[in-house]
Scaffold this active site. Sequence first.
Site, short mmCIF file in Angstrom:
data_model
loop_
_atom_site.label_atom_id
_atom_site.label_comp_id
_atom_site.label_asym_id
_atom_site.label_seq_id
_atom_site.Cartn_x
_atom_site.Cartn_y
_atom_site.Cartn_z
N GLU A 1 16.98 -17.41 -9.40
CA GLU A 1 16.46 -16.09 -9.68
C GLU A 1 15.71 -16.12 -11.09
O GLU A 1 14.95 -15.27 -11.38
CB GLU A 1 17.78 -15.09 -9.73
CG GLU A 1 17.53 -13.96 -10.05
CD GLU A 1 16.06 -13.10 -9.23
OE1 GLU A 1 15.92 -13.60 -8.33
OE2 GLU A 1 15.84 -11.80 -9.60
N CYS B 1 0.80 -1.17 0.11
CA CYS B 1 0.10 0.08 0.08
C CYS B 1 0.92 1.21 -0.07
O CYS B 1 1.89 1.35 0.55
CB CYS B 1 -0.86 0.17 1.10
SG CYS B 1 -2.15 -1.24 1.33
N LYS C 1 12.20 -14.62 -11.81
CA LYS C 1 11.78 -13.80 -12.64
C LYS C 1 10.96 -14.09 -13.82
O LYS C 1 9.82 -13.26 -14.01
CB LYS C 1 13.05 -13.33 -13.35
CG LYS C 1 13.52 -11.76 -13.37
CD LYS C 1 13.69 -11.00 -12.40
CE LYS C 1 13.00 -11.12 -11.35
NZ LYS C 1 13.56 -10.54 -10.25
N ASN D 1 -1.37 2.53 5.67
CA ASN D 1 -0.38 1.29 5.07
C ASN D 1 0.07 0.57 6.37
O ASN D 1 0.66 1.29 7.19
CB ASN D 1 0.98 2.10 4.38
CG ASN D 1 2.00 1.20 4.15
OD1 ASN D 1 3.09 1.67 4.09
ND2 ASN D 1 1.58 -0.23 3.83
N GLY D 2 -0.25 -0.55 6.32
CA GLY D 2 0.17 -1.81 7.55
C GLY D 2 -0.91 -2.30 7.83
O GLY D 2 -1.74 -2.82 7.28
N HIS E 1 15.78 -38.08 -8.47
CA HIS E 1 15.33 -38.70 -7.18
C HIS E 1 13.83 -38.39 -6.99
O HIS E 1 13.22 -38.23 -5.97
CB HIS E 1 15.87 -37.97 -5.79
CG HIS E 1 17.39 -38.31 -5.99
ND1 HIS E 1 17.83 -39.50 -5.61
CD2 HIS E 1 18.43 -37.53 -6.37
CE1 HIS E 1 19.10 -39.72 -5.74
NE2 HIS E 1 19.44 -38.14 -6.39
N GLU F 1 7.27 -14.76 -12.29
CA GLU F 1 6.51 -13.56 -11.67
C GLU F 1 5.86 -12.86 -12.57
O GLU F 1 4.86 -12.11 -12.37
CB GLU F 1 7.33 -13.01 -10.73
CG GLU F 1 8.45 -12.26 -11.07
CD GLU F 1 9.12 -11.25 -9.99
OE1 GLU F 1 10.38 -11.12 -9.69
OE2 GLU F 1 8.51 -10.84 -9.04
N LYS G 1 5.83 -4.00 -4.56
CA LYS G 1 7.17 -4.26 -4.44
C LYS G 1 7.77 -4.24 -3.00
O LYS G 1 8.74 -4.69 -2.59
CB LYS G 1 7.88 -2.84 -5.01
CG LYS G 1 9.27 -2.83 -5.13
CD LYS G 1 9.53 -2.28 -6.37
CE LYS G 1 11.29 -2.51 -6.52
NZ LYS G 1 11.58 -3.83 -6.99
N TRP H 1 -2.83 -2.79 -1.66
CA TRP H 1 -2.59 -4.21 -1.77
C TRP H 1 -3.22 -4.92 -0.79
O TRP H 1 -2.94 -4.86 0.40
CB TRP H 1 -1.20 -4.29 -1.65
CG TRP H 1 -0.89 -5.93 -2.09
CD1 TRP H 1 -0.40 -6.30 -3.12
CD2 TRP H 1 -0.36 -6.96 -1.16
NE1 TRP H 1 0.10 -7.51 -3.24
CE2 TRP H 1 -0.14 -8.14 -1.86
CE3 TRP H 1 -0.50 -7.13 0.19
CZ2 TRP H 1 0.13 -9.49 -1.22
CZ3 TRP H 1 -0.49 -8.26 0.84
CH2 TRP H 1 -0.09 -9.37 0.05
N ARG I 1 3.63 -0.13 -4.91
CA ARG I 1 3.46 -0.83 -3.46
C ARG I 1 2.19 -1.41 -3.53
O ARG I 1 1.83 -2.16 -2.39
CB ARG I 1 3.63 0.41 -2.60
CG ARG I 1 4.80 1.15 -2.66
CD ARG I 1 4.71 2.26 -1.67
NE ARG I 1 4.71 1.74 -0.24
CZ ARG I 1 5.58 1.51 0.70
NH1 ARG I 1 6.91 1.74 0.36
NH2 ARG I 1 5.43 1.34 2.03
C1 F6R Z 1 11.41 -10.66 -6.99
C2 F6R Z 1 11.41 -9.55 -5.78
C3 F6R Z 1 10.95 -10.14 -4.73
C4 F6R Z 1 11.97 -9.29 -3.60
C5 F6R Z 1 11.68 -9.68 -2.25
C6 F6R Z 1 12.41 -9.05 -1.17
O1 F6R Z 1 11.44 -9.82 -8.18
O2 F6R Z 1 11.41 -8.23 -6.18
O3 F6R Z 1 11.14 -11.52 -4.55
O4 F6R Z 1 13.34 -9.63 -3.93
O5 F6R Z 1 10.11 -9.58 -1.80
O6 F6R Z 1 12.05 -7.75 -1.22
P1 F6R Z 1 13.29 -6.64 -0.73
O7 F6R Z 1 14.55 -7.00 -1.23
O8 F6R Z 1 12.70 -5.36 -0.60
O9 F6R Z 1 13.16 -7.24 0.91
#
Ligand code: F6R
Length: 580
Positions: free
Chosen positions: A458, A2, A462, A96-97, A481, A465, A575, A72, A26
């Site tokens: 990773e 949020c 990527k 937010n929270g 296995h 997502e 994010k 969110w 956010r």
């Molecule tokens: C994937 C992504 C997330 C963040 C994770 C941690 O592209 O961005 O997996 O890496 O939510 O976020 P931070 O780094 O902000 O703690």
Amino acid sequence: MCGITGFVGKNSIRNTMIGIKSLEYRGYDSAGIAFINNKKVEVLKEEGKIENLEKFINYDLDSLISIAHTRWATHGAANKINAHPHSAGKITLVHNGIIENYKELKNKYKDYKYKSETDTEVIAVLMNELYSEYKDMLKTLNKAIEILKGSYALAIINSDYPDTLYAIRKDSPLIVGVKDSDTMLASDVPAILHFTNKYYLLDNYDIVKVDSKGVRFYNDNKEITKRINIYDNSSDITSKNGYDHYMLKEINEEPSVFRNTLKEYINNNKIVNMFDISKYDEIEIVACGSAYHAGCLGKHYIEEYANIKTNVYYASEYRYTKHFYNSNILVIVISQSGETADTLAALKMANDNNVDTLGIVNVYKSSIAREAKHVIYTKAGIEISVATTKAYMAQSLTLLLLALNVKQDSSIIKELFKIPSILTKYINRTYKKIAKVIAKYNHIFYLGREIDYYLALEGSLKLKEISYIHSEAYPAGELKHGTISLMDTNTLVISVVTDDKIKEKTISNLKEVMARDTKVLSITNTSGDFYDYKVDIIENDSLTPFIVMIPMQLIAYEVARIKGYDIDKPRNLAKSVTVE
Ligand code: F6R
């Protein structure tokens, strides 16, 4: 999670909306605004992205106070009723929270006719009750702080004071930007940069009161003064700079992120100004998502170059497992946002156990940066795309430098300077053809071993997502296995094969896959008969992982583009993950 903004001054609605749009990363499932019109509070909200709300906004309206929210969902579905702002009596607010004792409070004020399923509406009810008792907003807010449990950044309007905006915060970020006599509240710096680069950071339990005379701060019933911060990285102004998406812009920034990091920590072919890990016997790295994957690379580098035993943990698991702390252990937490709830809680736990903690954080003075005993800021600049790219690279490079600081291996340090131009070369390649192949599949396995597996983790994240294709990363040697039963013509394997120490073994595993008629795409620096499709990586020994990152990120980007999805704002995500 949020985003909130608030503005007191000229063009309030326009400024609040510009700000909230830049916080959409956010959360983006609904949005709303409240503003004062002729001394009355008006509220508009809509389901979906902010553009849906914008259609109903009159930017010419002469309002001096407004607050906005992009959501969110946590409590209650993503719909118009649950969207913020929420009102009760004289109080209207955005939040937010998460309020942990909202059920208790809802029970206490059970006669109130709640409209939404949110925890936020309960705050409005509580404050309205407190205000009818105290008839004073500062007393009301002080009491609310005493009662509320959980995390909150709140911007609040009371219809009795149509010229004043209030705010409080605990464990959710909130800053206060200022320019002349105008003031802007926001969850994060990008939201204020169109207006000012001067801002105050709020501490837990701070109360903010803003009116046309300016801003005042209170804490613990006393007025306090705060230090102003200047955000001086003008290149971070949050536009797409001509790129179709922030993700693409941010991938294109990776060579300069790499260069800036080297500039900060290397002088005369020596690592300088870097935190010294050599005195620790053991390191625990704690993080989430991509930051966890950077942590895995960090483990490899720290064990290899600093010779220190290192374990990596998901922050969400770390808190619930037993730890054997001693004074020779260093806990490293990694976070782009610096606000990730699980990582922050793990950090607090380590601090409470009196072990040394180091935060590797991108956002200046974020909660994790403030809580960690030591902090290293990554040099990625503001990252807007929800899928991280440049911050992941900056985290990985910082961990490598942390390790090399112990070994001071001059040949690797020299090699590092070649990497930015190689990254540019890989950014300028096209991955469209290979993306077309990948886009046809519904199931993908990303395989690798040891450091190649850490990269596969990773690459897979990527891809899934932003393209919504089911993808799993798996250690190539573990496949036989059980999981190999999933190999057939409907599955595609993407493999990372770069590590000389183990690549022959990985190649054997890939042959086993191909024998089951599963097609294989290899991201590799080796030629052979272990792939149907290949992305060629040039040889660069220990630094190859940084090169591999670019094709992995661009492949995910191109596949999502073919699918036509919203690349910068993938569904269900946000994010900054400030919930557990
Ligand atoms: C994937 C992504 C997330 C963040 C994770 C941690 O592209 O961005 O997996 O890496 O939510 O976020 P931070 O780094 O902000 O703690």
